[in-house]
Design an enzyme around this catalytic site. Sequence first.
Site, PDB file in Angstrom:
ATOM      1  N   LYS A  16      20.587  -7.487   8.409  1.00  0.00           N
ATOM      2  CA  LYS A  16      20.492  -8.795   7.461  1.00  0.00           C
ATOM      3  C   LYS A  16      19.160  -9.908   8.449  1.00  0.00           C
ATOM      4  O   LYS A  16      19.948  -9.730   9.669  1.00  0.00           O
ATOM      5  CB  LYS A  16      21.555  -8.866   6.823  1.00  0.00           C
ATOM      6  CG  LYS A  16      21.723  -8.423   5.876  1.00  0.00           C
ATOM      7  CD  LYS A  16      23.457  -8.950   4.445  1.00  0.00           C
ATOM      8  CE  LYS A  16      23.074  -7.349   3.131  1.00  0.00           C
ATOM      9  NZ  LYS A  16      24.554  -8.417   2.965  1.00  0.00           N
ATOM     10  N   TYR A  56      18.482  -3.855  -5.357  1.00  0.00           N
ATOM     11  CA  TYR A  56      20.624  -4.223  -5.467  1.00  0.00           C
ATOM     12  C   TYR A  56      20.446  -3.496  -6.784  1.00  0.00           C
ATOM     13  O   TYR A  56      21.889  -4.132  -7.799  1.00  0.00           O
ATOM     14  CB  TYR A  56      20.576  -5.404  -5.683  1.00  0.00           C
ATOM     15  CG  TYR A  56      20.809  -5.627  -4.085  1.00  0.00           C
ATOM     16  CD1 TYR A  56      22.197  -5.600  -3.826  1.00  0.00           C
ATOM     17  CD2 TYR A  56      20.510  -6.444  -3.095  1.00  0.00           C
ATOM     18  CE1 TYR A  56      22.707  -5.879  -2.037  1.00  0.00           C
ATOM     19  CE2 TYR A  56      20.652  -7.192  -1.484  1.00  0.00           C
ATOM     20  CZ  TYR A  56      21.536  -6.671  -2.046  1.00  0.00           C
ATOM     21  OH  TYR A  56      21.889  -6.750  -0.345  1.00  0.00           O
ATOM     22  N   ARG A 121      30.147   2.913   5.949  1.00  0.00           N
ATOM     23  CA  ARG A 121      30.873   1.973   5.446  1.00  0.00           C
ATOM     24  C   ARG A 121      31.839   1.430   6.459  1.00  0.00           C
ATOM     25  O   ARG A 121      32.495  -0.054   6.121  1.00  0.00           O
ATOM     26  CB  ARG A 121      30.690   1.868   4.329  1.00  0.00           C
ATOM     27  CG  ARG A 121      29.964   2.202   3.357  1.00  0.00           C
ATOM     28  CD  ARG A 121      29.654   1.388   3.072  1.00  0.00           C
ATOM     29  NE  ARG A 121      30.286   0.250   1.827  1.00  0.00           N
ATOM     30  CZ  ARG A 121      29.846  -0.482   1.256  1.00  0.00           C
ATOM     31  NH1 ARG A 121      28.741  -1.134   1.207  1.00  0.00           N
ATOM     32  NH2 ARG A 121      30.962  -0.711  -0.164  1.00  0.00           N
ATOM     33  N   ASN A 158      26.795 -11.921   5.905  1.00  0.00           N
ATOM     34  CA  ASN A 158      27.727 -10.406   6.437  1.00  0.00           C
ATOM     35  C   ASN A 158      27.138  -9.746   7.602  1.00  0.00           C
ATOM     36  O   ASN A 158      27.020  -8.152   7.685  1.00  0.00           O
ATOM     37  CB  ASN A 158      28.433  -9.847   5.612  1.00  0.00           C
ATOM     38  CG  ASN A 158      27.816  -9.235   4.109  1.00  0.00           C
ATOM     39  OD1 ASN A 158      26.471  -9.394   4.410  1.00  0.00           O
ATOM     40  ND2 ASN A 158      28.502  -8.787   3.576  1.00  0.00           N
ATOM     41  N   HIS A 161      23.691  -4.645   5.662  1.00  0.00           N
ATOM     42  CA  HIS A 161      23.579  -3.440   4.151  1.00  0.00           C
ATOM     43  C   HIS A 161      23.831  -2.559   4.115  1.00  0.00           C
ATOM     44  O   HIS A 161      23.120  -1.771   5.339  1.00  0.00           O
ATOM     45  CB  HIS A 161      22.505  -3.886   3.705  1.00  0.00           C
ATOM     46  CG  HIS A 161      22.418  -2.300   2.373  1.00  0.00           C
ATOM     47  ND1 HIS A 161      23.589  -3.227   1.246  1.00  0.00           N
ATOM     48  CD2 HIS A 161      21.658  -1.583   2.089  1.00  0.00           C
ATOM     49  CE1 HIS A 161      23.027  -1.393   0.426  1.00  0.00           C
ATOM     50  NE2 HIS A 161      22.188  -0.932   1.124  1.00  0.00           N
ATOM     51  N   GLU A 172      18.148   4.509  -2.456  1.00  0.00           N
ATOM     52  CA  GLU A 172      17.536   3.383  -1.974  1.00  0.00           C
ATOM     53  C   GLU A 172      16.995   3.067  -0.666  1.00  0.00           C
ATOM     54  O   GLU A 172      15.882   3.065  -0.568  1.00  0.00           O
ATOM     55  CB  GLU A 172      19.006   2.590  -1.113  1.00  0.00           C
ATOM     56  CG  GLU A 172      19.750   1.753  -1.802  1.00  0.00           C
ATOM     57  CD  GLU A 172      21.211   1.329  -1.091  1.00  0.00           C
ATOM     58  OE1 GLU A 172      22.002   0.715  -1.716  1.00  0.00           O
ATOM     59  OE2 GLU A 172      21.335   1.529   0.038  1.00  0.00           O
TER      60      GLU A 172
HETATM   61  P1  ADP Z   1      28.236  -4.667   0.354  1.00  0.00           P
HETATM   62  O1  ADP Z   1      27.497  -5.098   0.669  1.00  0.00           O
HETATM   63  O2  ADP Z   1      28.941  -4.749   1.104  1.00  0.00           O
HETATM   64  O3  ADP Z   1      28.399  -3.172  -0.509  1.00  0.00           O
HETATM   65  P2  ADP Z   1      28.171  -5.531  -2.790  1.00  0.00           P
HETATM   66  O4  ADP Z   1      27.077  -4.860  -2.746  1.00  0.00           O
HETATM   67  O5  ADP Z   1      29.242  -6.242  -3.244  1.00  0.00           O
HETATM   68  O6  ADP Z   1      28.260  -6.272  -1.112  1.00  0.00           O
HETATM   69  O7  ADP Z   1      26.690  -7.045  -2.941  1.00  0.00           O
HETATM   70  C1  ADP Z   1      25.867  -7.898  -1.896  1.00  0.00           C
HETATM   71  C2  ADP Z   1      26.069  -8.344  -0.915  1.00  0.00           C
HETATM   72  O8  ADP Z   1      25.447  -9.329  -2.111  1.00  0.00           O
HETATM   73  C3  ADP Z   1      27.144  -8.423   0.086  1.00  0.00           C
HETATM   74  O9  ADP Z   1      26.433  -7.977   1.399  1.00  0.00           O
HETATM   75  C4  ADP Z   1      26.338 -10.299   0.490  1.00  0.00           C
HETATM   76  O10 ADP Z   1      25.698 -10.983   0.928  1.00  0.00           O
HETATM   77  C5  ADP Z   1      26.817 -10.312  -1.175  1.00  0.00           C
HETATM   78  N1  ADP Z   1      27.484 -10.950  -2.289  1.00  0.00           N
HETATM   79  C6  ADP Z   1      28.777 -10.218  -3.093  1.00  0.00           C
HETATM   80  N2  ADP Z   1      29.488 -10.827  -3.576  1.00  0.00           N
HETATM   81  C7  ADP Z   1      28.675 -12.375  -3.243  1.00  0.00           C
HETATM   82  C8  ADP Z   1      29.067 -13.676  -4.148  1.00  0.00           C
HETATM   83  N3  ADP Z   1      30.283 -13.719  -4.849  1.00  0.00           N
HETATM   84  N4  ADP Z   1      28.839 -14.538  -3.452  1.00  0.00           N
HETATM   85  C9  ADP Z   1      27.994 -14.419  -2.254  1.00  0.00           C
HETATM   86  N5  ADP Z   1      27.611 -13.671  -1.647  1.00  0.00           N
HETATM   87  C10 ADP Z   1      27.719 -11.619  -2.586  1.00  0.00           C
HETATM   88 MG    MG Z   2      26.921  -2.722  -1.325  1.00  0.00          MG
END
Ligand code: ADP
Ligand code: MG
Length: 203
Positions: A16, A56, A121, A158, A161, A172
């Site tokens: 990211k 997404y 992951r 974070n 992705h 994806e």
């Molecule tokens: P991951 O990336 O760990 O698979 P998710 O698919 O649940 O997580 O969410 C996608 C992305 O959305 C996360 O990596 C994060 O950057 C963002 N995100 C998820 N939940 C939140 C939240 N509650 N507030 C802000 N950003 C969020």
């Molecule tokens: Mg995810």
Amino acid sequence: MNMNHHSKERTLVVIKPDGVQRSLIGEIIKRYEQSGLKMIAIKMLLPTEEMIESHYSVDPDFKKKVGTKAIESYKEAGDKPPSDDPETVGEGVMNRLKNYMTCSPVVAMVWQGAHAVELVRKATGTTEPRTSDVGTIRGDYVLDSYSMADSDGRAIRNLIHASGNVEEAEKEIPLWFDKKEIIQYKLVQETILYDVNLDGLLE
Ligand code: ADP
Ligand code: MG
């Protein structure tokens, strides 16, 4: 080897904007590369908001799931969630993700190998860096949290992705790569990783 063999599993990784800006491209690639997985596609690009929305939306329940996860995490930390409705929380996350993911270039990659989705992951760590394990990329290199992202009205930063499951990965990958950008090739190390009889190594 047949196309359904474990070694053919693929996953999408996107470094990211914060991963690129923090100069962590090499470190992140190193972690996946060391595990024995094979990179079969890579490019730098500036995503559009439409791409992020499609990405997404591969999981039609994304907003609900992301909202549920956030609400649980608030409760675990003893904090009050911004709303008790997962869809409302999820809708906000989608908008914040569009801002975050289009602010600077990203590096998209496809990695292939046994249990690619699960291993990537595991190396990446859980969504919230604050609670990601030490030893994972998110746990080691960044410090964001649900509560800080939320009080500042933005997405959690974070670094990465990584596809959540095999089905998600296969939906994806075509959003980010044309077929011709994905290269089928053999890595010499695959003999020691996957070959059944280990013949042909001794001279
Ligand atoms: P991951 O990336 O760990 O698979 P998710 O698919 O649940 O997580 O969410 C996608 C992305 O959305 C996360 O990596 C994060 O950057 C963002 N995100 C998820 N939940 C939140 C939240 N509650 N507030 C802000 N950003 C969020
Ligand atoms: Mg995810």
